[in-house]
Scaffold this motif. Structure first.
Motif, PDB file in Angstrom:
ATOM      1  N   ASP A 213     104.472  27.299  45.874  1.00 52.76           N
ATOM      2  CA  ASP A 213     103.179  27.674  45.284  1.00 52.76           C
ATOM      3  C   ASP A 213     102.778  29.035  45.823  1.00 52.76           C
ATOM      4  O   ASP A 213     102.994  29.304  47.009  1.00 52.76           O
ATOM      5  N   TYR A 214     102.195  29.851  44.986  1.00 51.43           N
ATOM      6  CA  TYR A 214     101.642  31.122  45.483  1.00 51.43           C
ATOM      7  C   TYR A 214     100.604  31.679  44.515  1.00 51.43           C
ATOM      8  O   TYR A 214     100.526  31.251  43.356  1.00 51.43           O
ATOM      9  N   ASP A 215      99.809  32.600  45.032  1.00 54.67           N
ATOM     10  CA  ASP A 215      98.823  33.314  44.199  1.00 54.67           C
ATOM     11  C   ASP A 215      99.327  34.737  44.032  1.00 54.67           C
ATOM     12  O   ASP A 215      99.950  35.290  44.953  1.00 54.67           O
ATOM     13  N   VAL A 245      96.315  34.846  39.451  1.00 54.19           N
ATOM     14  CA  VAL A 245      96.745  33.539  38.938  1.00 54.19           C
ATOM     15  C   VAL A 245      97.468  32.774  40.053  1.00 54.19           C
ATOM     16  O   VAL A 245      97.920  33.370  41.038  1.00 54.19           O
ATOM     17  N   ALA A 246      97.543  31.457  39.877  1.00 53.66           N
ATOM     18  CA  ALA A 246      98.297  30.607  40.810  1.00 53.66           C
ATOM     19  C   ALA A 246      99.580  30.176  40.106  1.00 53.66           C
ATOM     20  O   ALA A 246      99.562  29.842  38.925  1.00 53.66           O
ATOM     21  N   VAL A 247     100.692  30.210  40.846  1.00 53.03           N
ATOM     22  CA  VAL A 247     101.989  29.882  40.252  1.00 53.03           C
ATOM     23  C   VAL A 247     102.622  28.741  41.032  1.00 53.03           C
ATOM     24  O   VAL A 247     102.503  28.667  42.260  1.00 53.03           O
ATOM     25  N   ARG A 248     103.292  27.837  40.308  1.00 52.62           N
ATOM     26  CA  ARG A 248     103.949  26.704  40.965  1.00 52.62           C
ATOM     27  C   ARG A 248     105.305  26.499  40.301  1.00 52.62           C
ATOM     28  O   ARG A 248     105.408  26.467  39.071  1.00 52.62           O
ATOM     29  N   ALA A 249     106.376  26.407  41.111  1.00 54.02           N
ATOM     30  CA  ALA A 249     107.714  26.199  40.538  1.00 54.02           C
ATOM     31  C   ALA A 249     108.627  25.549  41.569  1.00 54.02           C
ATOM     32  O   ALA A 249     108.473  25.769  42.778  1.00 54.02           O
ATOM     33  N   MET A 250     109.570  24.739  41.075  1.00 54.91           N
ATOM     34  CA  MET A 250     110.611  24.201  41.961  1.00 54.91           C
ATOM     35  C   MET A 250     111.620  25.313  42.198  1.00 54.91           C
ATOM     36  O   MET A 250     111.989  26.018  41.259  1.00 54.91           O
TER      37      MET A 250
END
Ligand SMILES: Nc1ncnc2c1ncn2[C@@H]1O[C@H](COP(=O)(O)OP(=O)(O)OP(=O)(O)O)[C@@H](O)[C@H]1O
Ligand SMILES: O=P(O)(O)OC[C@H]1O[C@H](OP(=O)(O)OP(=O)(O)O)[C@H](O)[C@@H]1O
Ligand SMILES: [Mg+2]
Length: 281
Positions: A213-215, A245-250
């Protein structure tokens, strides 16, 4: 009921049971126990010698087996590898007394001891090398010292057994092995197999991926999300801060620390890495 063979002893046994337990199946708590019914999941487990597992699956007596790729090939059973499990990794090598051999060509007319007669004979035939092959059950490394063989072919992981026996490997590895799930070639498997497969895939993915996760500023999103494409695509959510924005990825676990450095360098902040406990992809 789905009938599954699991190694009862040896290098694969503990890791195989751990994997199944993580996938939500009941496993034995007494290593002397040879069968176990998991009523809730509709599975019966049979704890068998890893070497015999391909035979049972190939005959169709059992639906699924966990064994070594090397043992599957050695058996010649009509079974196929369907999932690589990433543990029990080893190489299979020829070895002789230090300095005695430099290439497999020199095996012509020699005596080779091994527990894997099927694998070794197929290799020699493919290479057109005529040599005599003797089957031993284990501790093959000692057979040269005892005068039973000129060379051996055996499983090597760290190489310490070979070194301690004063042996040296020669030639390229004959094969690379790991624990695998096998099913009978061309078999119509019970529908419960699909659930089993998805559960195992879920555990393997949870082991090899982590959640990132990161912004980031919206203008840097394209560059950062190319570095974290996820499986389908990253989840991008609005942040309560203008232009961010906030980002989420495997992302793959391997290299994830370096990836955090690289994300920071392109402007990502509040970068968090968390474990995935389980998943269905
Ligand atoms: N040191 C090792 N590291 C990783 N995998 C190994 C190692 N030794 C054996 N294996 C793998 O484990 C599988 C089964 O071998 P294992 O030695 O467990 O069976 P076994 O020789 O019948 O049992 P045991 O050694 O308890 O008598 C094979 O696929 C083999 O490649
Ligand atoms: O390269 P290493 O890390 O030393 O591991 C390889 C050794 O491990 C296995 O032996 P095991 O303990 O299963 O005994 P066995 O030969 O009697 O099967 C294999 O047969 C090798 O001897
Ligand atoms: Mg062994």
């Amino acid at each position: 009921m789905l009938r599954i063979a699991v190694p009862n002893k040896g290098s694969l046994s503990v890791a195989a049971s751990e994997l199944l337990r993580e996938a939500g199946y009941r496993q034995r708590d007494d290593s002397k126990r040879l069968t176990l019914i998991d009523e809730e999941n509709g599975v019966e487990f049979f704890y068998l010698r890893p070497r015999d597992i391909a035979l049972y699956v190939g005959e169709g007596t059992l639906d699924i087996g966990i064994t070594g790729r090397d043992l599957l090939l050695d058996s010649g059973a009509k079974a196929d590898e369907v999932i690589g499990l990433g543990f029990g990794r080893s190489r299979f090598h020829f070895a002789g007394r230090a300095g005695a051999f430099t290439s497999v060509e020199e095996l012509r007319g020699k005596r080779i001891a091994t527990s894997y007669v099927g694998v070794v004979s197929a290799f020699l035939e493919r290479e057109g090398i005529d040599a005599s092959v003797t089957r031993l059950d284990g501790a093959v490394e000692t057979s040269i010292q005892l005068g039973v063989a000129d060379a051996i072919a055996d499983v090597v992981e760290t190489g310490s057994t070979m070194r301690q026996a004063g042996l040296e490997i020669f030639g390229e590895p004959i094969m690379h092995s790991e624990a695998v799930v096998i099913t009978r070639s061309g078999a119509q498997l019970p529908s419960a197999y699909e659930t089993f497969r998805r559960r195992l895939d879920g555990v393997l993915i949870a082991r090899s991926y982590v959640m990132m996760d990161y912004d980031i500023r919206a203008e840097d999103l394209a560059q950062a999300s190319a570095m974290t494409p996820g499986l389908e695509g990253p989840t991008v959510s609005p942040l309560h801060r203008e232009g961010w924005v906030a980002v989420r990825a495997m992302v793959p676990r391997k290299g994830s620390q370096k990836l955090m450095d690289d994300l920071y360098a392109v402007g990502a902040r509040a970068i968090l890495l968390t474990e995935i406990n389980a998943c269905r992809i």
